[in-house]
Design a protein around this motif. Structure first.
Motif, PDB file in Angstrom:
ATOM      1  N   CYS A 177       0.866  -1.179   0.000  1.00  0.00           N
ATOM      2  CA  CYS A 177       0.000   0.000   0.000  1.00  0.00           C
ATOM      3  C   CYS A 177       0.900   1.226   0.000  1.00  0.00           C
ATOM      4  N   THR A 178       0.820   2.025  -1.040  1.00  0.00           N
ATOM      5  CA  THR A 178       1.681   3.187  -1.160  1.00  0.00           C
ATOM      6  C   THR A 178       1.352   4.217  -0.087  1.00  0.00           C
ATOM      7  N   PRO A 179       2.280   5.108   0.230  1.00  0.00           N
ATOM      8  CA  PRO A 179       1.976   6.162   1.198  1.00  0.00           C
ATOM      9  C   PRO A 179       0.742   6.982   0.802  1.00  0.00           C
ATOM     10  N   ALA A 180       0.569   7.238  -0.497  1.00  0.00           N
ATOM     11  CA  ALA A 180      -0.594   8.009  -0.940  1.00  0.00           C
ATOM     12  C   ALA A 180      -1.885   7.234  -0.694  1.00  0.00           C
ATOM     13  N   ALA A 181      -1.872   5.932  -0.992  1.00  0.00           N
ATOM     14  CA  ALA A 181      -3.067   5.120  -0.768  1.00  0.00           C
ATOM     15  C   ALA A 181      -3.379   5.024   0.721  1.00  0.00           C
ATOM     16  N   THR A 182      -2.334   4.859   1.540  1.00  0.00           N
ATOM     17  CA  THR A 182      -2.532   4.797   2.988  1.00  0.00           C
ATOM     18  C   THR A 182      -3.148   6.096   3.502  1.00  0.00           C
ATOM     19  N   ALA A 183      -2.660   7.217   2.992  1.00  0.00           N
ATOM     20  CA  ALA A 183      -3.188   8.516   3.415  1.00  0.00           C
ATOM     21  C   ALA A 183      -4.627   8.709   2.957  1.00  0.00           C
ATOM     22  N   PHE A 184      -4.948   8.235   1.753  1.00  0.00           N
ATOM     23  CA  PHE A 184      -6.318   8.379   1.256  1.00  0.00           C
ATOM     24  C   PHE A 184      -7.278   7.527   2.080  1.00  0.00           C
ATOM     25  N   LEU A 185      -6.877   6.304   2.399  1.00  0.00           N
ATOM     26  CA  LEU A 185      -7.731   5.453   3.235  1.00  0.00           C
ATOM     27  C   LEU A 185      -7.927   6.086   4.616  1.00  0.00           C
ATOM     28  N   ALA A 186      -6.888   6.755   5.130  1.00  0.00           N
ATOM     29  CA  ALA A 186      -7.013   7.420   6.428  1.00  0.00           C
ATOM     30  C   ALA A 186      -8.049   8.538   6.381  1.00  0.00           C
ATOM     31  N   ILE A 187      -8.152   9.210   5.232  1.00  0.00           N
ATOM     32  CA  ILE A 187      -9.186  10.237   5.072  1.00  0.00           C
ATOM     33  C   ILE A 187     -10.571   9.625   5.277  1.00  0.00           C
ATOM     34  N   LEU A 188     -10.714   8.353   4.878  1.00  0.00           N
ATOM     35  CA  LEU A 188     -11.983   7.641   5.023  1.00  0.00           C
ATOM     36  C   LEU A 188     -12.093   6.925   6.361  1.00  0.00           C
ATOM     37  N   ASP A 189     -11.127   7.164   7.268  1.00  0.00           N
ATOM     38  CA  ASP A 189     -11.078   6.506   8.576  1.00  0.00           C
ATOM     39  C   ASP A 189     -10.939   5.001   8.458  1.00  0.00           C
ATOM     40  N   ILE A 190     -10.166   4.559   7.466  1.00  0.00           N
ATOM     41  CA  ILE A 190      -9.911   3.133   7.264  1.00  0.00           C
ATOM     42  C   ILE A 190      -8.417   2.889   7.406  1.00  0.00           C
ATOM     43  N   PRO A 191      -7.989   2.036   8.346  1.00  0.00           N
ATOM     44  CA  PRO A 191      -6.561   1.721   8.469  1.00  0.00           C
ATOM     45  C   PRO A 191      -6.119   0.834   7.322  1.00  0.00           C
ATOM     46  N   ALA A 192      -5.034   1.199   6.680  1.00  0.00           N
ATOM     47  CA  ALA A 192      -4.555   0.417   5.536  1.00  0.00           C
ATOM     48  C   ALA A 192      -4.073  -0.954   5.967  1.00  0.00           C
ATOM     49  N   ALA A 193      -3.488  -1.051   7.166  1.00  0.00           N
ATOM     50  CA  ALA A 193      -2.988  -2.333   7.662  1.00  0.00           C
ATOM     51  C   ALA A 193      -4.009  -2.910   8.611  1.00  0.00           C
ATOM     52  N   LEU A 194      -4.887  -3.771   8.081  1.00  0.00           N
ATOM     53  CA  LEU A 194      -5.916  -4.379   8.911  1.00  0.00           C
ATOM     54  C   LEU A 194      -5.306  -5.489   9.754  1.00  0.00           C
ATOM     55  N   GLY A 195      -5.666  -5.533  11.023  1.00  0.00           N
ATOM     56  CA  GLY A 195      -5.172  -6.596  11.901  1.00  0.00           C
ATOM     57  C   GLY A 195      -5.772  -7.930  11.526  1.00  0.00           C
ATOM     58  N   THR A 196      -5.015  -9.000  11.692  1.00  0.00           N
ATOM     59  CA  THR A 196      -5.482 -10.319  11.273  1.00  0.00           C
ATOM     60  C   THR A 196      -6.556 -10.862  12.192  1.00  0.00           C
ATOM     61  N   GLU A 197      -6.671 -10.354  13.434  1.00  0.00           N
ATOM     62  CA  GLU A 197      -7.696 -10.859  14.338  1.00  0.00           C
ATOM     63  C   GLU A 197      -8.849  -9.878  14.454  1.00  0.00           C
ATOM     64  N   ARG A 198      -8.522  -8.625  14.784  1.00  0.00           N
ATOM     65  CA  ARG A 198      -9.580  -7.652  15.031  1.00  0.00           C
ATOM     66  C   ARG A 198     -10.433  -7.419  13.804  1.00  0.00           C
ATOM     67  N   ASN A 199      -9.840  -7.458  12.594  1.00  0.00           N
ATOM     68  CA  ASN A 199     -10.579  -7.165  11.384  1.00  0.00           C
ATOM     69  C   ASN A 199     -10.638  -8.375  10.442  1.00  0.00           C
ATOM     70  N   GLN A 200     -10.576  -9.557  11.018  1.00  0.00           N
ATOM     71  CA  GLN A 200     -10.531 -10.728  10.169  1.00  0.00           C
ATOM     72  C   GLN A 200     -11.778 -10.852   9.295  1.00  0.00           C
ATOM     73  N   HIS A 201     -12.905 -10.357   9.795  1.00  0.00           N
ATOM     74  CA  HIS A 201     -14.133 -10.435   8.994  1.00  0.00           C
ATOM     75  C   HIS A 201     -14.073  -9.546   7.763  1.00  0.00           C
ATOM     76  N   ASP A 202     -13.108  -8.612   7.745  1.00  0.00           N
ATOM     77  CA  ASP A 202     -12.973  -7.730   6.569  1.00  0.00           C
ATOM     78  C   ASP A 202     -11.963  -8.256   5.565  1.00  0.00           C
ATOM     79  N   LEU A 203     -11.316  -9.370   5.865  1.00  0.00           N
ATOM     80  CA  LEU A 203     -10.311  -9.922   4.968  1.00  0.00           C
ATOM     81  C   LEU A 203     -10.845 -11.170   4.285  1.00  0.00           C
ATOM     82  N   VAL A 204     -10.504 -11.322   3.027  1.00  0.00           N
ATOM     83  CA  VAL A 204     -10.913 -12.517   2.289  1.00  0.00           C
ATOM     84  C   VAL A 204      -9.662 -13.193   1.744  1.00  0.00           C
TER      85      VAL A 204
END
Length: 297
Positions: free
Chosen positions: A270-297
């Motif tokens: 995830c590029t720095p620009a993409a990480t920053a854009f996701l942060a604007i949307l309040d979305i962490p670019a690095a999703l945790g494997t346990e806390r956000n496992q339901h968001d990973l496929v």
């Protein structure tokens, strides 16, 4: 390498020099110097055209990769000292409604004015593949409830139901609601077959044991609405998107299909620009494997 890519893309030393903001003689000299170093000619030059030699065609993909790597290195260094630069390519479906994309880009641009932004509108399956390939960094998709993006980081944004869209003088325009059986008698406009947007409606009619006549196939929702407004057909579009349309009437569909909007980004990098854009949307670019496992496929 930049000069070689520019000549290959413009098929002209003159236009390439203009693009690179150098005089043509300097560009030609540098390419000739590179050819001597490589021991092979990269271009065939005639009075009428310029084209790649086999050696040039072999050199071009590697040159592009090197330039991309150099740009990524520069953006990573900038990010390390607190400055986000580089490029941000965002893909989106025409009917995205869960996020105010122009508003998000406005906020992003205010914070990171040195990032060059490109927007690409397309079908969900195409955009998902481009994220996997690294062609775009972030994409906004709309899928049936029976599908989910694969091979990428994914966050569900919203769920929505489709509504019927008809001309203001259509016989159904005054109805508070309608069902799929009644709609199946109408002539439809829809997205092309095998697209996620089309699948939402196709699956709903099929599950109800109904068929319909899709006489018009287009790729943009706004043109769908223009055809509907002329009384040529009816359509089914997401209820959250429908208020943006003019010259048409929307009707609730009692047994309407649903769709899910997602934002996706690469699992690999995830590029720095993409990480920053996701942060604007309040979305962490690095999703945790346990806390956000339901968001990973």
């Amino acid at each position: 390498m930049r000069y070689v890519v520019a000549v290959a893309e413009t098929n002209s030393f003159t236009r390439a020099a203009e693009r690179c903001l150098v005089v043509q003689s300097a560009l030609s000299h540098q390419i000739a110097r590179l050819e001597r170093e490589l021991g092979a000619r990269l271009f065939e030059r005639t009075s009428r055209r310029v084209r790649l030699t086999p050696a040039g065609a072999a050199f071009l993909p590697a040159a592009r990769q090197c330039l991309d790597a150099a740009e990524r290195a520069a953006t990573e260094v900038a990010a390390a000292v607190g400055e986000v630069r580089g490029r941000l390519a965002v893909g989106l479906i025409p009917t995205v409604a869960a996020v105010d994309i122009p508003g998000a880009l406005r906020d992003f641009r205010r914070q990171y004015p040195y990032v060059r932004i490109s927007l690409r509108v397309g079908a969900s399956d195409e955009l998902a593949e481009q994220v996997k390939q690294g062609t775009i960094e972030v994409a906004f998709l709309g899928l049936p409830t029976t599908a989910r993006p694969q091979g990428v980081n994914v966050r569900e944004l919203a769920r929505d139901r489709l509504v019927a869209v008809v001309a203001p003088d259509h016989p159904l325009a005054g109805e508070p609601a309608v069902d799929l059986r009644r709609l199946s008698a109408e002539v439809f406009v829809d997205l092309p077959p095998k697209t996620a947007g089309r699948a939402q409606s196709d699956q709903a009619f099929s599950a109800a044991g109904l068929s319909r006549d899709v006489a018009f196939e287009v790729t943009t929702a706004d043109f769908m609405a223009r055809l509907v407004g002329q009384g040529l057909c009816v359509a089914m579009l997401p209820s959250a998107y429908a208020p943006q349309l003019t010259g048409v009437t929307t009707i609730e569909v009692t047994d309407a299909p649903a769709r899910v909007e997602y934002v996706i980004w690469s699992r690999v990098s995830c590029t720095p620009a993409a990480t920053a854009f996701l942060a604007i949307l309040d979305i962490p670019a690095a999703l945790g494997t346990e806390r956000n496992q339901h968001d990973l496929v």
